[in-house]
Design an enzyme around this catalytic site. Sequence first.
Site, PDB file in Angstrom:
ATOM      1  N   PRO A 142     -16.613  -4.625 -15.493  1.00 50.37           N
ATOM      2  CA  PRO A 142     -15.388  -3.419 -16.079  1.00 50.37           C
ATOM      3  C   PRO A 142     -16.117  -2.190 -16.020  1.00 50.37           C
ATOM      4  O   PRO A 142     -17.218  -1.897 -16.591  1.00 50.37           O
ATOM      5  CB  PRO A 142     -15.131  -4.097 -17.434  1.00 50.37           C
ATOM      6  CG  PRO A 142     -16.193  -5.134 -17.805  1.00 50.37           C
ATOM      7  CD  PRO A 142     -17.067  -5.482 -16.568  1.00 50.37           C
ATOM      8  N   HIS A 143     -15.131  -1.199 -15.605  1.00 47.38           N
ATOM      9  CA  HIS A 143     -15.666   0.093 -15.754  1.00 47.38           C
ATOM     10  C   HIS A 143     -14.314   1.134 -15.532  1.00 47.38           C
ATOM     11  O   HIS A 143     -13.222   0.679 -15.424  1.00 47.38           O
ATOM     12  CB  HIS A 143     -16.443   0.340 -14.448  1.00 47.38           C
ATOM     13  CG  HIS A 143     -15.593   0.057 -13.000  1.00 47.38           C
ATOM     14  ND1 HIS A 143     -15.700  -1.053 -12.293  1.00 47.38           N
ATOM     15  CD2 HIS A 143     -14.962   1.029 -12.307  1.00 47.38           C
ATOM     16  CE1 HIS A 143     -14.787  -1.029 -11.404  1.00 47.38           C
ATOM     17  NE2 HIS A 143     -14.597   0.183 -11.261  1.00 47.38           N
ATOM     18  N   GLY A 144     -14.829   2.136 -16.118  1.00 49.72           N
ATOM     19  CA  GLY A 144     -13.676   3.204 -16.297  1.00 49.72           C
ATOM     20  C   GLY A 144     -14.386   4.667 -16.356  1.00 49.72           C
ATOM     21  O   GLY A 144     -15.559   4.771 -16.457  1.00 49.72           O
TER      22      GLY A 144
END
Length: 153
Positions: free
Chosen positions: A66-68
């Site tokens: 998960p990344h942002g």
Amino acid sequence: MKISDLLKPDALVADLKATDKNALLEELTAALVRVEKGLDRSLVVDVLKERERLGSTGIGDGVAIPHGKLKNIDHLMLSFGRSLEGIDFDAMDGRPAHLFFLLIAPEDSVGIHLKTLARISKLLKTPQARERLMQATDAGDIYRIIVAEEANL
């Protein structure tokens, strides 16, 4: 950029309690906030959930990244978690994820963000690396395995 330079041992969770995607994002964000003082936990979780709405970051083989991106940060931030039970993360292969790297990058970063995602993928590419992480006894052991595996890249 080395993963071991970004990942602080206190941002590792050896036995995640989360049983679903949203709880996982909350738990790994909490681990990140422990080492990144002043980070807005709810903002990070919102950014991660928005990214997941675009498409799952579950890449298969028991791995999710998960990344942002966030405004007003000036460096990459990383946490890691392991779920012994596994969490349905809508992965491409339909199997639960067990190993999670959570990556937050500055909004204006492109190259370093993508290179770090690629490096994480490469680190977890071999079944042997994933198995070693699953067999680790604690967070310290997990960190040492990540450092050792990265040295082989």
